[in-house]
Design a protein around this motif. Structure first.
Motif, short mmCIF file in Angstrom:
data_model
loop_
_atom_site.label_atom_id
_atom_site.label_comp_id
_atom_site.label_asym_id
_atom_site.label_seq_id
_atom_site.Cartn_x
_atom_site.Cartn_y
_atom_site.Cartn_z
N PRO A 190 41.92 -17.57 18.39
CA PRO A 190 40.83 -16.62 18.17
C PRO A 190 41.03 -15.28 18.85
N GLU A 191 41.56 -15.28 20.05
CA GLU A 191 41.72 -14.01 20.78
C GLU A 191 42.80 -13.10 20.20
N ASP A 192 43.59 -13.63 19.25
CA ASP A 192 44.67 -12.84 18.66
C ASP A 192 44.39 -12.38 17.24
N ARG A 193 43.18 -12.56 16.76
CA ARG A 193 42.90 -12.30 15.35
C ARG A 193 42.44 -10.87 15.07
N ALA A 194 41.76 -10.26 15.99
CA ALA A 194 41.21 -8.92 15.76
C ALA A 194 42.24 -7.84 16.05
N GLY A 195 42.17 -6.76 15.27
CA GLY A 195 43.00 -5.60 15.51
C GLY A 195 42.12 -4.40 15.78
N ALA A 196 42.74 -3.28 16.06
CA ALA A 196 41.97 -2.05 16.26
C ALA A 196 41.24 -1.69 14.98
N ASP A 197 39.92 -1.56 15.06
CA ASP A 197 39.11 -1.26 13.87
C ASP A 197 38.93 0.26 13.77
N LEU A 198 39.43 0.81 12.67
CA LEU A 198 39.39 2.25 12.46
C LEU A 198 38.20 2.69 11.63
N SER A 199 37.26 1.77 11.37
CA SER A 199 36.17 2.04 10.42
C SER A 199 35.35 3.27 10.76
N ALA A 200 35.11 3.50 12.04
CA ALA A 200 34.23 4.61 12.43
C ALA A 200 34.78 5.96 12.03
N THR A 201 36.09 6.09 12.01
CA THR A 201 36.70 7.39 11.69
C THR A 201 37.45 7.40 10.37
N ASP A 202 37.80 6.23 9.86
CA ASP A 202 38.57 6.13 8.61
C ASP A 202 37.71 5.42 7.57
N LYS A 203 37.02 6.17 6.74
CA LYS A 203 36.03 5.63 5.81
C LYS A 203 36.67 5.10 4.53
N ARG A 204 37.35 3.99 4.69
CA ARG A 204 37.96 3.36 3.52
C ARG A 204 38.23 1.89 3.82
N LEU A 205 38.61 1.15 2.78
CA LEU A 205 39.05 -0.23 2.94
C LEU A 205 39.82 -0.64 1.69
N THR A 206 40.62 -1.68 1.83
CA THR A 206 41.38 -2.24 0.71
C THR A 206 40.87 -3.65 0.42
N TRP A 207 40.54 -3.88 -0.86
CA TRP A 207 39.90 -5.14 -1.27
C TRP A 207 40.74 -5.77 -2.38
N ALA A 208 41.22 -7.01 -2.15
CA ALA A 208 41.99 -7.75 -3.15
C ALA A 208 41.09 -8.77 -3.83
N ASN A 209 41.04 -8.74 -5.17
CA ASN A 209 40.18 -9.65 -5.92
C ASN A 209 40.91 -10.13 -7.16
N TRP A 210 40.25 -11.02 -7.92
CA TRP A 210 40.77 -11.54 -9.17
C TRP A 210 40.49 -10.57 -10.31
N PRO A 211 41.23 -10.64 -11.41
CA PRO A 211 40.92 -9.80 -12.57
C PRO A 211 39.55 -10.14 -13.17
N LEU A 212 38.91 -9.15 -13.75
CA LEU A 212 37.64 -9.34 -14.48
C LEU A 212 36.58 -10.02 -13.62
N TYR A 213 36.51 -9.63 -12.36
CA TYR A 213 35.58 -10.29 -11.46
C TYR A 213 34.62 -9.31 -10.80
N ILE A 214 34.38 -8.19 -11.47
CA ILE A 214 33.43 -7.20 -11.01
C ILE A 214 32.93 -6.45 -12.23
N ASP A 215 31.75 -5.87 -12.13
CA ASP A 215 31.19 -5.14 -13.27
C ASP A 215 32.01 -3.89 -13.57
N THR A 216 32.14 -3.58 -14.86
CA THR A 216 32.81 -2.36 -15.29
C THR A 216 31.92 -1.62 -16.28
N ASP A 217 32.19 -0.35 -16.43
CA ASP A 217 31.40 0.48 -17.33
C ASP A 217 31.72 0.13 -18.78
#
Length: 396
Positions: free
Chosen positions: A40-67
């Motif tokens: 558990p103590e080795d799982r977290a890394g430096a979180d850049l969220s406060a200054t870097d407003k982005r993220l990468t999300w991996a998902n399955w095809p056709l698994y979110i609403d589209t226009d």
């Protein structure tokens, strides 16, 4: 909100669990490779969220609403970006649980970043990630919507009590689909699959993780705490039905074509698929047997060393707002993990959208909910033996 029913790709629920990927995974998850486990103590890394407003999300095809007019646009995701200022790199790269495991496991076992802040995998695979210590616990103080609106049926699976490391993205039911007109009668029990008038017209799911729980429930087993004897009893029964020619074949999602075409009259099936089939043929029914059916989920998780953990937590919580969950449910047509979204859909001025609120395959009714259970997962120690026996029966 748009109604755009999509049939999930065959790979969403893996087509097989052969000993290749499954045995390797079992060995890795067992005590034979202690270096793979991350404390558990080795799982977290430096979180850049406060200054870097982005993220990468991996998902399955056709698994979110589209226009409706532009399939490259994702309305709920765009709305999140406008509200929060967080940009999301959304990658549809998960086509199979084992395949994706093979892609990111070298980084995780070697304590390296995966390049992904959020992933969606099936709960049986989530269980392995939790056991290996490859995912981080989420901060529920940042997720009031999850805490308030998560369906109680999904809130505490055996592999992740309290859902501290996972949050359901979408859910579904493994039950029985059949053609009421062609069969000429109703199906109410798992044992009905073995009736003489269905000989050679039945299919079962080929994947061990997908097939076993419903069959156990047919024997009256509590799948939240099944035992090895329960598994072998199911195998004995299925072997008998194979020998007598009752089972036409074992399938992945290709049971859809068999059922729609009339080659098969009854089969193990996923609730999300049947919604699409019913749109084309109202004689196709989906039943949660009186003995019960398996409730499953594919869940959001934050891998170790993710660089944008807080941003990912905010995104997860956004999708648990009932209004957002309703918009997503209207598009993907899976069991919605946010029951409060039902009232949102019911109040829609669009007739077809409002009708979705009454679909028990999206919002199971009280009677159906009493029959649903989440199976305990197959442990690392059980997997090799069980996969070997099941795959021999299924011809994998």
């Amino acid at each position: 909100m748009p109604v755009n029913r999509k049939t999930p790709p065959p790979s969403r629920r893996s087509l097989l669990r052969a000993l290749g990927g499954g045995a390797a995974l079992a060995a890795l998850a067992g005590c034979g490779v202690p270096a793979a486990y991350v404390a558990p103590e080795d799982r977290a890394g430096a979180d850049l969220s406060a200054t870097d407003k982005r993220l990468t999300w991996a998902n399955w095809p056709l698994y979110i609403d589209t226009d409706d007019e532009d399939s490259t646009r994702r309305p709920t995701l765009e709305a999140f970006g406008k509200r929060t200022g967080i940009s999301v790199d959304y990658i549809e790269e998960i086509n199979d649980n084992d395949e994706f495991f093979g892609k990111i496991s070298p980084s995780l076992m070697n304590h390296q970043r995966t390049g992904r802040d959020l992933i969606v995998i099936s709960d049986w695979m989530c269980a392995r990630f939790v056991r290996l210590g490859w995912v981080q616990e989420m901060d529920r103080s940042r997720q009031p919507n999850v805490a308030k609106y998560l369906d109680p049926l999904l809130s505490s699976p055996a592999f992740d009590p309290g859902r501290t490391s996972s949050v359901p993205w979408q859910s579904g039911i493994t039950g029985i689909a059949y053609n009421r007109r062609r069969l000429g009668r109703e199906i109410k029990h798992v044992s009905d699959l073995w009736a003489d008038d269905l000989k050679g017209r039945v299919t079962l799911l080929s994947g061990l993780d997908e097939a076993f729980a419903l069959l156990m429930q047919g024997n009256g087993v509590d799948i939240t705490k099944w035992r090895a004897d329960d598994f072998h009893r199911v195998c004995d029964q299925v072997e008998k039905q194979v020998r007598r020619g009752q089972i036409r074949r074992f399938t992945g999602n290709d049971y859809i074509k068999d059922l729609a075409g009339g080659d098969v009259l009854a089969c193990q099936a996923y609730s999300g698929d049947v919604i699409q089939l019913q749109a084309d043929d109202p004689d196709i029914r989906f039943v949660v047997p009186e003995e019960g059916a398996e409730l499953w989920a594919e869940s959001l998780m934050i891998p170790n060393l993710a660089r944008h953990k807080a941003n990912a937590e905010k995104l997860v919580d956004y999708y648990y707002e009932p209004e957002v969950a309703a918009e997503l449910a209207a598009w993907v047509n899976y069991v919605c993990p946010v029951p409060a979204a039902q009232d949102i859909l019911a109040s829609s001025k669009d007739k077809d959208t409002a009708a979705l609120a009454e679909d028990p395959l999206i919002f199971p009714d009280a009677t159906m909910r009493k029959r649903l259970a989440i199976a305990r997962d197959i442990t690392a120690g059980e997997r090799t033996e069980f996969a070997k026996r099941w795959n021999a029966i299924a011809g994998l």
